[in-house]
Scaffold this motif. Structure first.
Motif, PDB file in Angstrom:
ATOM      1  N   LYS A 156       0.822  -1.220   0.000  1.00  0.00           N
ATOM      2  CA  LYS A 156       0.000   0.000   0.000  1.00  0.00           C
ATOM      3  C   LYS A 156       0.850   1.262   0.000  1.00  0.00           C
ATOM      4  CE  LYS A 156      -4.211  -1.851   2.107  1.00  0.00           C
ATOM      5  NZ  LYS A 156      -5.163  -1.744   3.239  1.00  0.00           N
ATOM      6  N   ASN A 157       1.967   1.228   0.739  1.00  0.00           N
ATOM      7  CA  ASN A 157       2.796   2.437   0.805  1.00  0.00           C
ATOM      8  C   ASN A 157       3.633   2.657  -0.461  1.00  0.00           C
ATOM      9  OD1 ASN A 157       4.581   0.358   1.144  1.00  0.00           O
ATOM     10  ND2 ASN A 157       5.319   0.998   3.149  1.00  0.00           N
ATOM     11  N   ASP A 158       3.540   1.728  -1.432  1.00  0.00           N
ATOM     12  CA  ASP A 158       4.204   1.916  -2.726  1.00  0.00           C
ATOM     13  C   ASP A 158       3.368   2.763  -3.677  1.00  0.00           C
ATOM     14  OD1 ASP A 158       6.369   0.295  -2.017  1.00  0.00           O
ATOM     15  OD2 ASP A 158       5.351  -1.533  -2.672  1.00  0.00           O
ATOM     16  N   ASN A 160       0.775   6.007  -4.486  1.00  0.00           N
ATOM     17  CA  ASN A 160       0.280   7.336  -4.120  1.00  0.00           C
ATOM     18  C   ASN A 160      -0.548   7.868  -5.285  1.00  0.00           C
ATOM     19  OD1 ASN A 160      -0.200   9.846  -3.047  1.00  0.00           O
ATOM     20  ND2 ASN A 160       1.882  10.611  -3.313  1.00  0.00           N
ATOM     21  N   LYS A 162      -3.595  10.661  -6.530  1.00  0.00           N
ATOM     22  CA  LYS A 162      -4.348  11.878  -6.229  1.00  0.00           C
ATOM     23  C   LYS A 162      -5.391  12.115  -7.321  1.00  0.00           C
ATOM     24  CE  LYS A 162      -0.541  14.111  -3.740  1.00  0.00           C
ATOM     25  NZ  LYS A 162       0.355  15.296  -3.666  1.00  0.00           N
ATOM     26  N   ASP A 179      10.120   4.087 -10.422  1.00  0.00           N
ATOM     27  CA  ASP A 179       8.859   4.799 -10.236  1.00  0.00           C
ATOM     28  C   ASP A 179       8.066   4.800 -11.538  1.00  0.00           C
ATOM     29  OD1 ASP A 179       9.284   5.393  -7.584  1.00  0.00           O
ATOM     30  OD2 ASP A 179      10.223   7.331  -8.002  1.00  0.00           O
ATOM     31  N   ARG A 181       4.784   6.396 -13.355  1.00  0.00           N
ATOM     32  CA  ARG A 181       3.886   7.544 -13.232  1.00  0.00           C
ATOM     33  C   ARG A 181       2.776   7.442 -14.270  1.00  0.00           C
ATOM     34  NH1 ARG A 181       6.552  11.541 -10.169  1.00  0.00           N
ATOM     35  NH2 ARG A 181       8.775  11.081  -9.891  1.00  0.00           N
TER      36      ARG A 181
END
Length: 326
Positions: A156-158, A160, A162, A179, A181
């Motif tokens: 879950k903390n991997d 983010n 919005k 990463d 995106r």
């Protein structure tokens, strides 16, 4: 800085940087507020490849003499060698304003520009490669747009993500450490506060709440006035980013089957085995498993009801552990 320049010329320091460093340190013990000594000692540190120490001495020189162009040059050179090209570029540009006649500033600024451009190119290439490897797709219902990014084994903390009325911005740290995106300019507005996402074993699923029950012809772009509302005939005809029609019910089944058949290891594999035994077991098997687990404090799990049904199941901790009652 005139006194230090006369006593400790660049050529003198370059001949024997270690000797010059020791002499400058002794000089600073006698005169601790001499900006010139700090500046030239920073140069000795650079020649000895002690770049962090060089930055410290150059900063001290600038505290004592803010308009010292040579200190800006020392600091910028050290930051360059530390591969902090952005800071080095800024430092050298400030120094060049104080001494535009010194061409050394221009040379080092050009070096910074070259490395910054290379870094940007490398990051862009890596992101393009990663984007081509990671697949995402989307479909819609009357109330939501659902986007799935197919990446396995995420925490879950991997993740983010919005949401805003017309944008979605996702940053996902994949298991390899890179990463990924995903930035989308959405075709129609969404209710950001009612949009959610889940991190599953094989994917990330994002559910975007529509503001209106209209069909999205595509995921991104600018909405037009010819809006199409959902009808009973179109409920299962979901437009997607692909050029062909998908059977989404079949896709959901396939994903569930993939999750079911996913090879687990260690405790996860053992837990999955116990769950399967319980799900397929008879009522007696289930009663035996429940009774043995509860009475033994989780240390025994039996499927033999004829055995555990007759007596209380004793606690049996592993050989190298001791049971304690809290």
């Amino acid at each position: 800085m005139a006194g230090a320049s006369q006593l400790f010329l660049d050529t003198y320091i370059a001949e024997d940087p270690q000797r010059a460093l020791e002499e400058l340190t002794k000089a600073l013990e006698q005169k601790s507020n001499d900006a010139g000594y700090y500046c030239q000692r920073a140069y000795a540190h650079i020649l000895l490849q002690k770049y962090n120490d060089a930055v410290k001495d150059a900063k001290k020189a600038l505290e004592l003499q803010p308009n010292c162009a040579a200190a800006f040059l020392r600091k910028g050179m050290a930051e360059y060698h530390l591969k902090d090209y952005t800071a080095a570029h800024q430092t050298l540009t400030e120094g060049q304003k104080l001494d535009s006649a010194d061409t050394t500033f221009g040379i080092w600024i050009a070096k910074c520009d070259e490395n910054l451009n290379r870094q940007q190119t490398d990051v862009s290439t890596q992101q393009q490669t990663l984007t081509s490897k990671v697949k995402y797709d989307w479909y819609q219902t009357e109330a939501q747009v659902i986007i799935t990014v197919m990446i396995k084994n995420l925490q879950k903390n991997d993740v983010n993500i919005k949401f805003s009325e017309k944008e979605l911005n996702a940053l996902i740290r994949i298991p390899s450490g890179e990463d990924y995106r995903l930035n989308l300019l959405l075709l129609h507005p969404i209710a950001a506060d009612q949009s959610t996402y889940k991190v599953l074993s094989t994917k990330v699923e994002m559910k975007l709440k529509k503001q209106e029950a209209i069909r999205w012809e595509k995921l991104e772009g600018h909405g037009d006035l010819n809006l199409k509302h959902f009808t009973s005939d179109s409920m299962h005809m979901y437009p997607s980013s692909s050029h062909y029609t998908r059977n989404w019910d079949k896709l959901v089944v396939e994903i569930k089957e993939e999750e079911k058949s996913e090879k687990l290891e260690g405790d996860a594999a053992l837990n999955q085995l116990f769950q399967q035994i319980y799900a397929d077991g008879t009522d007696e098997v289930k009663r035996a498993m429940n009774k043995s687990f509860m009475e033994s404090g989780g240390t025994v799990l039996s499927t033999n009801w004829s055995d555990v049904g007759k007596k209380k199941v004793e606690v049996k901790p592993p050989d190298d552990m001791e049971w304690k009652q809290f």
